[in-house]
Design an enzyme around this catalytic site. Structure first.
Site, PDB file in Angstrom:
ATOM      1  N   ASP A 187      87.414  92.220  19.273  1.00 37.22           N
ATOM      2  CA  ASP A 187      88.117  91.817  20.490  1.00 37.22           C
ATOM      3  C   ASP A 187      89.616  91.736  20.190  1.00 37.22           C
ATOM      4  OD1 ASP A 187      87.147  90.181  23.305  1.00 37.22           O
ATOM      5  OD2 ASP A 187      89.235  89.936  22.647  1.00 37.22           O
ATOM      6  N   HIS A 221      79.884  89.490  23.901  1.00 36.18           N
ATOM      7  CA  HIS A 221      80.779  88.896  22.909  1.00 36.18           C
ATOM      8  C   HIS A 221      79.900  88.339  21.797  1.00 36.18           C
ATOM      9  CE1 HIS A 221      84.355  88.477  25.724  1.00 36.18           C
ATOM     10  NE2 HIS A 221      83.383  88.532  26.614  1.00 36.18           N
ATOM     11  N   CYS A 274      85.433 102.483  28.722  1.00 38.64           N
ATOM     12  CA  CYS A 274      85.108 103.918  28.674  1.00 38.64           C
ATOM     13  C   CYS A 274      86.218 104.678  27.944  1.00 38.64           C
ATOM     14  CB  CYS A 274      84.888 104.471  30.079  1.00 38.64           C
ATOM     15  SG  CYS A 274      83.270 104.054  30.781  1.00 38.64           S
ATOM     16  N   ASN A 293      79.521  87.858  30.308  1.00 37.47           N
ATOM     17  CA  ASN A 293      79.983  87.361  31.599  1.00 37.47           C
ATOM     18  C   ASN A 293      79.611  88.366  32.683  1.00 37.47           C
ATOM     19  OD1 ASN A 293      81.201  85.070  30.416  1.00 37.47           O
ATOM     20  ND2 ASN A 293      82.990  86.293  29.859  1.00 37.47           N
ATOM     21  N   CYS A 346      87.247 103.102  33.311  1.00 38.00           N
ATOM     22  CA  CYS A 346      87.498 101.724  32.858  1.00 38.00           C
ATOM     23  C   CYS A 346      88.015 101.712  31.412  1.00 38.00           C
ATOM     24  CB  CYS A 346      86.244 100.865  33.036  1.00 38.00           C
ATOM     25  SG  CYS A 346      85.150 100.793  31.615  1.00 38.00           S
ATOM     26  N   HIS A 354      82.673  96.612  32.474  1.00 34.73           N
ATOM     27  CA  HIS A 354      81.806  97.499  31.683  1.00 34.73           C
ATOM     28  C   HIS A 354      81.043  96.515  30.808  1.00 34.73           C
ATOM     29  CE1 HIS A 354      81.431 101.400  29.107  1.00 34.73           C
ATOM     30  NE2 HIS A 354      80.614 100.487  28.569  1.00 34.73           N
ATOM     31  N   HIS A 396      78.718 103.993  30.981  1.00 41.37           N
ATOM     32  CA  HIS A 396      79.251 102.908  31.810  1.00 41.37           C
ATOM     33  C   HIS A 396      78.137 102.237  32.626  1.00 41.37           C
ATOM     34  CE1 HIS A 396      82.336 100.646  34.012  1.00 41.37           C
ATOM     35  NE2 HIS A 396      81.390 100.647  34.943  1.00 41.37           N
ATOM     36  N   HIS A 399      79.506  94.102  28.381  1.00 42.11           N
ATOM     37  CA  HIS A 399      79.801  93.853  26.962  1.00 42.11           C
ATOM     38  C   HIS A 399      79.236  92.499  26.582  1.00 42.11           C
ATOM     39  CE1 HIS A 399      83.186  92.500  29.461  1.00 42.11           C
ATOM     40  NE2 HIS A 399      83.329  91.479  28.608  1.00 42.11           N
TER      41      HIS A 399
HETATM   42  P1  5GP Z   1      85.334  89.341  29.775  1.00 42.68           P
HETATM   43  O1  5GP Z   1      86.169  88.219  30.304  1.00 42.68           O
HETATM   44  O2  5GP Z   1      85.328  90.543  30.693  1.00 42.68           O
HETATM   45  O3  5GP Z   1      83.956  88.926  29.362  1.00 42.68           O
HETATM   46  O4  5GP Z   1      86.012  89.773  28.412  1.00 42.68           O
HETATM   47  C1  5GP Z   1      86.807  90.889  28.239  1.00 42.68           C
HETATM   48  C2  5GP Z   1      87.263  90.874  26.788  1.00 42.68           C
HETATM   49  O5  5GP Z   1      87.835  92.132  26.501  1.00 42.68           O
HETATM   50  C3  5GP Z   1      88.307  89.812  26.472  1.00 42.68           C
HETATM   51  O6  5GP Z   1      87.812  88.985  25.429  1.00 42.68           O
HETATM   52  C4  5GP Z   1      89.539  90.628  26.052  1.00 42.68           C
HETATM   53  O7  5GP Z   1      90.240  90.025  24.991  1.00 42.68           O
HETATM   54  C5  5GP Z   1      88.917  91.951  25.630  1.00 42.68           C
HETATM   55  N1  5GP Z   1      89.786  93.115  25.819  1.00 42.68           N
HETATM   56  C6  5GP Z   1      90.449  93.445  26.962  1.00 42.68           C
HETATM   57  N2  5GP Z   1      91.106  94.604  26.778  1.00 42.68           N
HETATM   58  C7  5GP Z   1      90.852  95.018  25.509  1.00 42.68           C
HETATM   59  C8  5GP Z   1      91.251  96.160  24.741  1.00 42.68           C
HETATM   60  O8  5GP Z   1      91.977  97.048  25.199  1.00 42.68           O
HETATM   61  N3  5GP Z   1      90.783  96.225  23.469  1.00 42.68           N
HETATM   62  C9  5GP Z   1      89.970  95.267  22.928  1.00 42.68           C
HETATM   63  N4  5GP Z   1      89.565  95.444  21.661  1.00 42.68           N
HETATM   64  N5  5GP Z   1      89.565  94.184  23.621  1.00 42.68           N
HETATM   65  C10 5GP Z   1      90.007  94.064  24.901  1.00 42.68           C
HETATM   66 ZN    ZN Z   2      83.262 101.861  31.476  1.00 42.29          ZN
END
Ligand code: 5GP
Ligand code: ZN
Length: 108
Positions: free
Chosen positions: A28, A97, A5, A82, A2, A93, A44, A95
């Site tokens: 982000d 925010h 990772c 989320n 992912c 994975h 992961h 996370h």
């Molecule tokens: P989710 O909707 O899964 O809770 O949020 C995923 C978050 O990951 C989003 O806020 C998106 O902007 C962030 N994101 C996605 N790809 C990358 C990346 O390659 N690098 C960074 N720093 N953030 C990412």
């Molecule tokens: Zn992962």
């Protein structure tokens, strides 16, 4: 593997805020507030529903350190995780925010 990772392995660059043996906090790529940091375990785990309580406890302490480091303790901040399809989770994975640095709107 992912994308988070890959970030842990250094295969995708990131702007690191804080790191220890088990966790990583980084900016982000598409910030939704003046401060928008993602906080992940280096191992992961798909989402909050699957994380072991012991690891979540350690992650809690790490998140609190991130909040201190970026200076949001006094004015407050928001934590969001989320989970799955209905939670609109895009990266599978776990996370958190961390959003802050300004007055956020109410979402509930
Ligand atoms: P989710 O909707 O899964 O809770 O949020 C995923 C978050 O990951 C989003 O806020 C998106 O902007 C962030 N994101 C996605 N790809 C990358 C990346 O390659 N690098 C960074 N720093 N953030 C990412
Ligand atoms: Zn992962």
């Amino acid at each position: 593997m992912c994308i988070f990772c890959k970030i842990v392995k250094g295969e995708i660059p990131n702007k690191t805020i804080l790191e220890d043996e088990n966790f990583l906090a980084f900016e982000d790529i598409n910030p939704q507030a003046k401060i928008h940091i993602l906080i992940i375990p280096k191992t992961h785990v798909d989402n909050f529903d699957l994380i072991a309580p012991k690891l979540m406890g350690e992650m809690t302490a790490f998140i609190q350190k991130v909040a201190s480091k970026v200076g949001v303790k006094n004015d407050g901040y928001r934590l969001v995780t989320n989970i799955g399809k209905n939670g609109a989770q895009e990266v599978n994975h776990i996370h958190f925010h961390l959003l802050g640095g300004e007055q956020l709107g109410s979402i509930l």
